[in-house]
Design a protein around this motif. Structure first.
Motif, PDB file in Angstrom:
ATOM      1  N   LYS A  30       0.808  -1.212   0.000  1.00 40.55           N
ATOM      2  CA  LYS A  30       0.000   0.000   0.000  1.00 40.55           C
ATOM      3  C   LYS A  30       0.843   1.265   0.000  1.00 40.55           C
ATOM      4  CE  LYS A  30      -3.644   2.277   2.698  1.00 40.55           C
ATOM      5  NZ  LYS A  30      -4.512   2.170   3.912  1.00 40.55           N
ATOM      6  N   GLU A  31       1.823   1.344   0.883  1.00 37.10           N
ATOM      7  CA  GLU A  31       2.581   2.585   1.045  1.00 37.10           C
ATOM      8  C   GLU A  31       3.465   2.903  -0.152  1.00 37.10           C
ATOM      9  OE1 GLU A  31       1.299   1.080   4.946  1.00 37.10           O
ATOM     10  OE2 GLU A  31       2.287   0.187   3.197  1.00 37.10           O
ATOM     11  N   LEU A  32       3.901   1.891  -0.899  1.00 39.82           N
ATOM     12  CA  LEU A  32       4.807   2.104  -2.034  1.00 39.82           C
ATOM     13  C   LEU A  32       4.071   2.082  -3.374  1.00 39.82           C
ATOM     14  CD1 LEU A  32       7.799  -0.167  -0.935  1.00 39.82           C
ATOM     15  CD2 LEU A  32       7.585   2.314  -0.688  1.00 39.82           C
ATOM     16  N   ASN A  33       2.785   1.747  -3.336  1.00 47.71           N
ATOM     17  CA  ASN A  33       1.995   1.639  -4.562  1.00 47.71           C
ATOM     18  C   ASN A  33       2.601   0.647  -5.555  1.00 47.71           C
ATOM     19  OD1 ASN A  33      -0.221   2.291  -6.212  1.00 47.71           O
ATOM     20  ND2 ASN A  33       1.038   3.712  -7.415  1.00 47.71           N
ATOM     21  N   GLN A  34       3.223  -0.373  -5.024  1.00 44.20           N
ATOM     22  CA  GLN A  34       3.745  -1.441  -5.877  1.00 44.20           C
ATOM     23  C   GLN A  34       2.795  -2.633  -5.812  1.00 44.20           C
ATOM     24  OE1 GLN A  34       7.823  -2.639  -5.687  1.00 44.20           O
ATOM     25  NE2 GLN A  34       8.562  -0.604  -5.086  1.00 44.20           N
ATOM     26  N   SER A  35       2.562  -3.266  -6.958  1.00 42.95           N
ATOM     27  CA  SER A  35       1.649  -4.399  -6.980  1.00 42.95           C
ATOM     28  C   SER A  35       2.213  -5.503  -7.859  1.00 42.95           C
ATOM     29  CB  SER A  35       0.269  -3.978  -7.498  1.00 42.95           C
ATOM     30  OG  SER A  35       0.349  -3.557  -8.845  1.00 42.95           O
ATOM     31  N   THR A  36       1.755  -6.701  -7.596  1.00 47.38           N
ATOM     32  CA  THR A  36       2.099  -7.855  -8.407  1.00 47.38           C
ATOM     33  C   THR A  36       0.900  -8.790  -8.439  1.00 47.38           C
ATOM     34  OG1 THR A  36       3.775  -9.556  -8.823  1.00 47.38           O
ATOM     35  CG2 THR A  36       3.084  -9.255  -6.541  1.00 47.38           C
ATOM     36  N   VAL A  37       1.045  -9.886  -9.127  1.00 48.19           N
ATOM     37  CA  VAL A  37      -0.054 -10.833  -9.302  1.00 48.19           C
ATOM     38  C   VAL A  37       0.449 -12.223  -8.941  1.00 48.19           C
ATOM     39  CG1 VAL A  37      -1.629 -11.871 -10.976  1.00 48.19           C
ATOM     40  CG2 VAL A  37      -1.096  -9.427 -11.117  1.00 48.19           C
TER      41      VAL A  37
ATOM     42  N   ALA B 263      11.824   7.894  -9.582  1.00 47.26           N
ATOM     43  CA  ALA B 263      11.156   9.100  -9.072  1.00 47.26           C
ATOM     44  C   ALA B 263       9.829   8.752  -8.406  1.00 47.26           C
ATOM     45  CB  ALA B 263      10.950  10.099 -10.196  1.00 47.26           C
ATOM     46  N   GLY B 264       9.836   7.686  -7.599  1.00 47.09           N
ATOM     47  CA  GLY B 264       8.632   7.277  -6.895  1.00 47.09           C
ATOM     48  C   GLY B 264       7.674   6.431  -7.709  1.00 47.09           C
ATOM     49  N   THR B 265       8.034   6.119  -8.956  1.00 48.34           N
ATOM     50  CA  THR B 265       7.169   5.308  -9.819  1.00 48.34           C
ATOM     51  C   THR B 265       7.770   3.927 -10.016  1.00 48.34           C
ATOM     52  OG1 THR B 265       6.405   7.267 -11.019  1.00 48.34           O
ATOM     53  CG2 THR B 265       6.110   5.126 -12.090  1.00 48.34           C
ATOM     54  N   PRO B 266       7.051   2.858  -9.627  1.00 49.58           N
ATOM     55  CA  PRO B 266       7.559   1.512  -9.895  1.00 49.58           C
ATOM     56  C   PRO B 266       7.617   1.256 -11.408  1.00 49.58           C
ATOM     57  CG  PRO B 266       5.827   1.473  -8.234  1.00 49.58           C
ATOM     58  CD  PRO B 266       5.810   2.838  -8.846  1.00 49.58           C
ATOM     59  N   VAL B 267       8.770   0.782 -11.851  1.00 53.85           N
ATOM     60  CA  VAL B 267       9.003   0.563 -13.271  1.00 53.85           C
ATOM     61  C   VAL B 267       9.615  -0.816 -13.466  1.00 53.85           C
ATOM     62  CG1 VAL B 267      10.253   1.328 -15.329  1.00 53.85           C
ATOM     63  CG2 VAL B 267       9.318   3.017 -13.746  1.00 53.85           C
ATOM     64  N   GLU B 268       9.193  -1.493 -14.529  1.00 53.09           N
ATOM     65  CA  GLU B 268       9.851  -2.726 -14.950  1.00 53.09           C
ATOM     66  C   GLU B 268      10.235  -2.576 -16.418  1.00 53.09           C
ATOM     67  OE1 GLU B 268       8.988  -7.453 -15.844  1.00 53.09           O
ATOM     68  OE2 GLU B 268       7.646  -6.369 -14.486  1.00 53.09           O
ATOM     69  N   LEU B 269      11.527  -2.720 -16.695  1.00 50.82           N
ATOM     70  CA  LEU B 269      12.002  -2.735 -18.076  1.00 50.82           C
ATOM     71  C   LEU B 269      12.304  -4.178 -18.462  1.00 50.82           C
ATOM     72  CD1 LEU B 269      14.389   0.340 -18.408  1.00 50.82           C
ATOM     73  CD2 LEU B 269      12.084   0.058 -19.313  1.00 50.82           C
ATOM     74  N   LYS B 270      11.952  -4.500 -19.679  1.00 49.92           N
ATOM     75  CA  LYS B 270      12.081  -5.881 -20.125  1.00 49.92           C
ATOM     76  C   LYS B 270      12.549  -5.905 -21.572  1.00 49.92           C
ATOM     77  CE  LYS B 270       9.279 -10.146 -20.332  1.00 49.92           C
ATOM     78  NZ  LYS B 270       7.915 -10.711 -20.136  1.00 49.92           N
ATOM     79  N   PHE B 271      13.462  -6.789 -21.879  1.00 46.56           N
ATOM     80  CA  PHE B 271      13.869  -6.975 -23.270  1.00 46.56           C
ATOM     81  C   PHE B 271      14.162  -8.449 -23.504  1.00 46.56           C
ATOM     82  CE2 PHE B 271      18.023  -6.699 -21.303  1.00 46.56           C
ATOM     83  CZ  PHE B 271      18.826  -7.534 -22.066  1.00 46.56           C
ATOM     84  N   GLY B 272      14.221  -8.833 -24.750  1.00 48.40           N
ATOM     85  CA  GLY B 272      14.487 -10.233 -25.056  1.00 48.40           C
ATOM     86  C   GLY B 272      14.486 -10.483 -26.540  1.00 48.40           C
ATOM     87  N   GLY B 273      14.628 -11.733 -26.878  1.00 46.58           N
ATOM     88  CA  GLY B 273      14.668 -12.127 -28.276  1.00 46.58           C
ATOM     89  C   GLY B 273      14.172 -13.538 -28.455  1.00 46.58           C
ATOM     90  N   LYS B 274      13.824 -13.859 -29.684  1.00 46.08           N
ATOM     91  CA  LYS B 274      13.308 -15.184 -29.998  1.00 46.08           C
ATOM     92  C   LYS B 274      13.714 -15.551 -31.413  1.00 46.08           C
ATOM     93  CE  LYS B 274       9.022 -17.904 -29.816  1.00 46.08           C
ATOM     94  NZ  LYS B 274       7.582 -17.871 -29.477  1.00 46.08           N
ATOM     95  N   TYR B 275      14.104 -16.802 -31.589  1.00 49.48           N
ATOM     96  CA  TYR B 275      14.442 -17.315 -32.918  1.00 49.48           C
ATOM     97  C   TYR B 275      13.590 -18.534 -33.188  1.00 49.48           C
ATOM     98  CZ  TYR B 275      16.887 -19.584 -36.752  1.00 49.48           C
ATOM     99  OH  TYR B 275      17.186 -20.187 -37.959  1.00 49.48           O
ATOM    100  N   ARG B 276      12.939 -18.555 -34.358  1.00 51.74           N
ATOM    101  CA  ARG B 276      12.078 -19.664 -34.761  1.00 51.74           C
ATOM    102  C   ARG B 276      12.494 -20.141 -36.145  1.00 51.74           C
ATOM    103  NH1 ARG B 276       6.321 -16.944 -34.637  1.00 51.74           N
ATOM    104  NH2 ARG B 276       5.732 -18.978 -35.503  1.00 51.74           N
ATOM    105  N   SER B 277      12.684 -21.445 -36.283  1.00 49.71           N
ATOM    106  CA  SER B 277      12.998 -22.046 -37.579  1.00 49.71           C
ATOM    107  C   SER B 277      11.928 -23.079 -37.888  1.00 49.71           C
ATOM    108  CB  SER B 277      14.379 -22.703 -37.547  1.00 49.71           C
ATOM    109  OG  SER B 277      14.676 -23.284 -38.801  1.00 49.71           O
TER     110      SER B 277
ATOM    111  N   GLU C 272       3.792   1.976 -13.310  1.00 59.23           N
ATOM    112  CA  GLU C 272       2.679   1.904 -12.382  1.00 59.23           C
ATOM    113  C   GLU C 272       2.506   3.260 -11.701  1.00 59.23           C
ATOM    114  OE1 GLU C 272       1.290  -1.193  -8.867  1.00 59.23           O
ATOM    115  OE2 GLU C 272       2.930  -1.710 -10.219  1.00 59.23           O
ATOM    116  N   PHE C 273       1.536   4.039 -12.179  1.00 59.18           N
ATOM    117  CA  PHE C 273       1.257   5.357 -11.615  1.00 59.18           C
ATOM    118  C   PHE C 273      -0.022   5.278 -10.793  1.00 59.18           C
ATOM    119  CE2 PHE C 273       3.315   5.986 -15.739  1.00 59.18           C
ATOM    120  CZ  PHE C 273       4.405   6.753 -15.402  1.00 59.18           C
TER     121      PHE C 273
END
Length: 898
Positions: A51-58, A476-490, A578-579
């Protein structure tokens, strides 16, 4: 554009490594598991917030949740799960430590007691909770919910969701359409792995191959994010199989069933079993197996809308075998390893008898034919992967192999011809009536005209590797998640056809020797049947002496054989922000495709002038490469705990069907004398390796109201602008096809648009009553060709109205469901200069369960209670194109659970 792959990778790394400078330094972590007090049931889809940090997950499917990089201090943990009271739990975070805090949901409410004790409403509660916290616009069917309907496979289970409809084969759900979009434009995955299609030439996956007993959950994402495959104009369907960590203790289940089809009077058995076991809290095994051997059939009558009617009588044996064995190893909370396997075999033993009447006065003709075909489709999916937590970093990687094939060995077709018989028909009505003399019903009055034998095989394999890396931090008080990746399909799609046509030297064969008793065909007078065993024996014994039409056989075989290869490299970068009440996910995905195809140009040349007939085979291959940069954006705004608004914009693609882009050309060239001159006519059917992928801009807006119990009321709007819509056109006379009279080839056409709204209501009442209703209202327009000219029409398979209504009742002893699925009429195809429509379909199904105790229940299912037929027509409903009846099916079974 090629350099973009390197650029985006560097940008991902730079962004993520720059993130720690923004983070708090003296931090700790919090982890836990959400379960019931007995630790027997885990809850997925709960929203857990600091509650106090306004961070959430599932919470995940095993009930686990995790927060990293939390500043020291005292906080309040809020847990929200529809169907249970909100919980508020104090926690204290210490620097450098990860605190474990398991959460037990309060089971004081009656509804949650039902979930825990019987699991009757668990599926509905889990699905609604996951939908509520999802980052995409998503619909979900859980394993428990699948068990509340008489659905035999994944396709039929999905038809209950808003905006989804199914295409049926012999009365069973087969392909799934999302918002009326062609199933070839959907993406289907099993445990995160793309599923190849066993059927030749197509991309669409027939989900009737997957038995419902092997499924833990089905998720349909109608909007996509950058970390998802881009080839999903319709949407993405994810099949999740069972996992040992879905439960905390050993579980087992066995189901025995018998079913009866009233059209053919056949009784069919079904058996399934599953188990899960966790060893020492570290290693788990889950396994499931299913077997269904069904005998049934259909009565069918078709016409060409002009001068031809065909009667068809089907007897079918359909066998499904499915198995899944999954392994999970979790040495600690920060490291997880898994191996997922799924095998499914779908075998169809079909015998079709047919009478084709061609009305032309004194030149009228009847063909009596048979189709004796055994077809097996198999899907194998093997996936190995891991997830690692390193502080506030999460690293996922996965290696997968999938194979799908379709084998049609020893297919046998007979054609007998009868002439000079008295036949007539008005060609009117859903079931057009035929008048015929007695001679027309007796096989002895016919002559054997042709025998064909086919041995066809198609294979679709895909190997893939993907990795996803994410980092959470506070900006700056905003919870942030940065994500990157890649995929190769043949991927490689191979089609191999071997067709042998025998069309001569049948003079001493008495057609009456192949006669059988008259089939019990319920749509009119069928006449004598054809003896399957006698025809098979005759061919096997006399094949070497039959006269082979070598040129026709060569033309058909080589023209239908080709190999397509496709290599796809994808990179993406996305961020989650997450704002307070606003959640934003924005990203960019890059996909590069290298495509190649190998086939043959096959030309049958018949020349009266030189008295020659020959087939010329020429190898043909083609290559092309293309790439796309695809943005996506979605926002979820929580007006309150009960009211959620969503917006999503994405750009997606769908690669053309394999048969449309395959390197094949089938050409027929005839030189004949006409008024003293020799004239050459040339016709062709060809693939188009230069076809562009479909491109779509997608907008979704929705509003969802959750009243606090197990229920939801939602309304949504969607819009799709599809470019490069594929049409079939006659390109004779164009630069590549000078001197041809007709050349049919797939072409990129004009734009197509889809617009619609989705409405859904799910409600459970304290007295045990359950109500569920949804409808999708949509319209589409596309440009195609009719009789050689541009024609404005709707998209194929696009129904203006699709809906479901379910009324149910549940108590500690009973669970009842009466459900109706509805699909309004839709354009099937343009057939020459006729418009072929599929009439609306409305089907009633019933499910009833009686709980003997906590471990055993009996059930009774009734499928197609109203005996709804399948009907297509030309231009108006009085002109038959296809009418088919399947009858009702009653299922009686028992289930035991540990």
């Amino acid at each position: 554009m090629k350099t973009f792959k390197t650029s985006i990778a560097l940008a991902c790394i730079a962004a993520l490594y720059g993130a720690p400078a923004l983070a708090q330094q003296q931090t700790g972590g919090l982890q836990g598991v959400l379960s019931d007090p007995s630790h027997q049931t885990y809850f997925e889809g709960a929203q857990i917030k600091i509650k106090e940090l306004n961070q959430s997950t599932v919470s995940r499917r095993d009930g686990s949740f995790r927060f990293s990089q939390l500043p020291e201090g005292d906080y309040t943990l809020l847990v929200q799960y529809l169907g249970a009271p909100e919980m508020s739990i104090p926690v204290t975070i210490s620097a450098g430590k990860i605190i474990s805090k398991d959460v037990l949901l309060d089971v004081a409410s009656t509804e949650l007691e039902n979930i825990v004790v019987f699991g009757q409403r668990a599926g509905q509660a889990s699905a609604i909770n996951q939908q509520r916290v999802s980052e995409q616009i998503k619909s979900i069917v859980s394993a428990d919910a699948i068990g509340q309907f008489p659905d035999q496979n994944a396709a039929e289970a999905l038809q209950r969701l808003p905006g989804l409809s199914i295409e049926r084969d012999q009365g069973e759900g087969r392909f799934v359409g999302i918002r009326g979009i062609d199933p070839n434009l959907n993406n289907v995955t099993i445990n995160g792995v793309n599923v190849p299609s066993p059927e030749a030439g197509v991309r669409s996956v027939a989900l009737d191959v997957i038995p419902s007993e092997l499924i833990q959950a089905l998720e349909v994402s109608k909007s996509v994010s950058a970390d998802m495959d881009a080839d999903a104009i319709g949407g993405s369907i994810e099949v999740k199989s069972v996992s040992a960590f879905d439960k905390s203790d050993t579980t087992a289940s066995v189901t025995l069933q018998s079913s009866y089809n009233d059209l053919r009077g056949e009784i069919s058995p079904k058996m399934s079993a599953s188990m899960t076991k966790v060893f020492n809290d570290d290693f788990g095994v889950a396994a499931a197996i299913s077997y269904f051997d069904r005998d049934f059939g259909s009565d069918n009558i078709e016409s060409n809308g002009d001068d031809e009617i065909e009667q068809r009588y089907y007897t079918i044996n359909r066998e499904r075998i499915g198995a899944a064995v999954n392994f999970d190893y979790r040495p600690d909370f920060n490291n997880q390893y898994y191996l997922r396997t799924l095998y499914s075999k779908f075998a169809d033993d079909e015998y079709r008898q047919a009478n084709t009447f061609t009305f032309d006065g004194d030149d009228s003709e009847i063909e009596r034919g048979s189709k004796d075909r055994y077809e097996s489709q198999q899907i194998l999916s093997v996936t190995a992967g891991a997830e690692h937590q390193r502080g506030n970093w999460t690293i996922d990687y996965q290696l997968a192999y999938s194979k799908a094939d379709e084998d049609e060995p020893d297919s046998l077709y007979y054609t007998f011809v009868g002439e000079g018989m008295a036949i007539d028909s008005s060609m009117q009505g859903q079931i057009p009536q035929i008048t015929q003399d007695t001679a027309a019903t007796q096989l002895q009055n016919y002559e054997l005209d042709e025998i064909s034998f086919e041995d066809n095989y198609s294979k679709d394999t895909e190997t893939s590797f993907k990795t996803d890396i994410s980092r959470q931090f506070d900006w700056a008080g905003t919870p942030v998640e940065l994500k990157f990746g890649g995929k190769y399909r043949s991927r490689e799609k191979q089609t191999d056809a071997n067709i042998f046509i025998y069309d001569g030297d049948f003079d001493d064969i008495a057609a009456g020797d192949f006669a059988a008793d008259t089939p019990d065909w319920g749509l009119g007078d069928f006449g004598q049947g054809l003896n399957r065993g006698v025809m098979r024996d005759y061919f096997n014994q006399h094949r070497s002496a039959l006269e082979l039409a070598e040129l026709d056989s060569e033309l058909e075989s080589n023209g239908a054989s080709y190999v397509n290869k496709e290599d796809i490299t994808a990179l993406y970068l996305m961020g989650k922000f997450e704002f307070d009440k606003l959640h934003i996910v924005a990203g960019l995905r890059y996909e590069d495709t290298d495509f190649s195809t190998q086939g043959m140009r096959v030309e049958l040349i018949e020349n009266e002038q030189t008295d020659t007939e020959d087939v010329v085979n020429t190898d043909w291959s083609a290559k092309r490469s293309y790439d796309y940069l695809l943005p996506s954006f979605s926002a979820r705004y929580e007006f309150s705990d009960k009211l959620i608004g969503r917006f999503a914009y994405s750009e997606t693609i769908s690669r053309p069907k394999f048969e449309d882009v395959a390197a094949f050309q089938i050409i027929e060239s005839k030189t004949e004398e006409d008024d003293g001159e020799f004239v050459t006519e040339r016709e062709a059917e060809v693939g188009n390796p230069q076809l562009k992928p479909y491109e779509s801009n997608n907008i979704d807006i929705s509003l969802e109201y959750y009243p606090g119990d197990i229920g939801v009321l939602s309304a949504g709007y969607f819009y799709k602008d599809i470019k490069n819509f594929v049409i079939f056109a006659d390109v004779a006379g164009s630069s590549d096809w000078q001197g041809y009279d007709e050349v049919i080839q797939a072409q990129n056409g004009e734009d197509a648009k889809v617009i619609g709204v989705e409405l859904s209501w799910v409600k459970t009442f304290e007295n045990g009553l359950l109500l569920s209703a949804n409808t999708t209202l949509s319209s589409s327009d596309a440009t195609t060709l009719l009789d050689g000219e541009e024609y404005k029409t709707s998209l194929p398979n696009q129904s203006d109205k699709v809906g479901n209504l379910t009324i149910g009742y549940e108590s500690n002893l009973l669970s009842l469901r009466l459900s109706m699925s509805y699909k309004s009429e839709n354009l099937e195809e343009i057939d020459g200069d006729l418009i072929r429509m599929e009439q609306s379909h409305q089907q009633l199904d019933f499910m009833g369960k009686y709980f003997v105790n906590n471990n055993v229940y009996l059930y009774l299912n009734a499928v197609n209670l109203n005996n709804e037929p399948y009907y297509h027509y030309f231009d108006n409903p009085s002109i038959n194109a296809q009418y088919e009846e399947y009858g009702r099916t009653i299922e009686l079974g028992i289930n035991w659970q540990l």
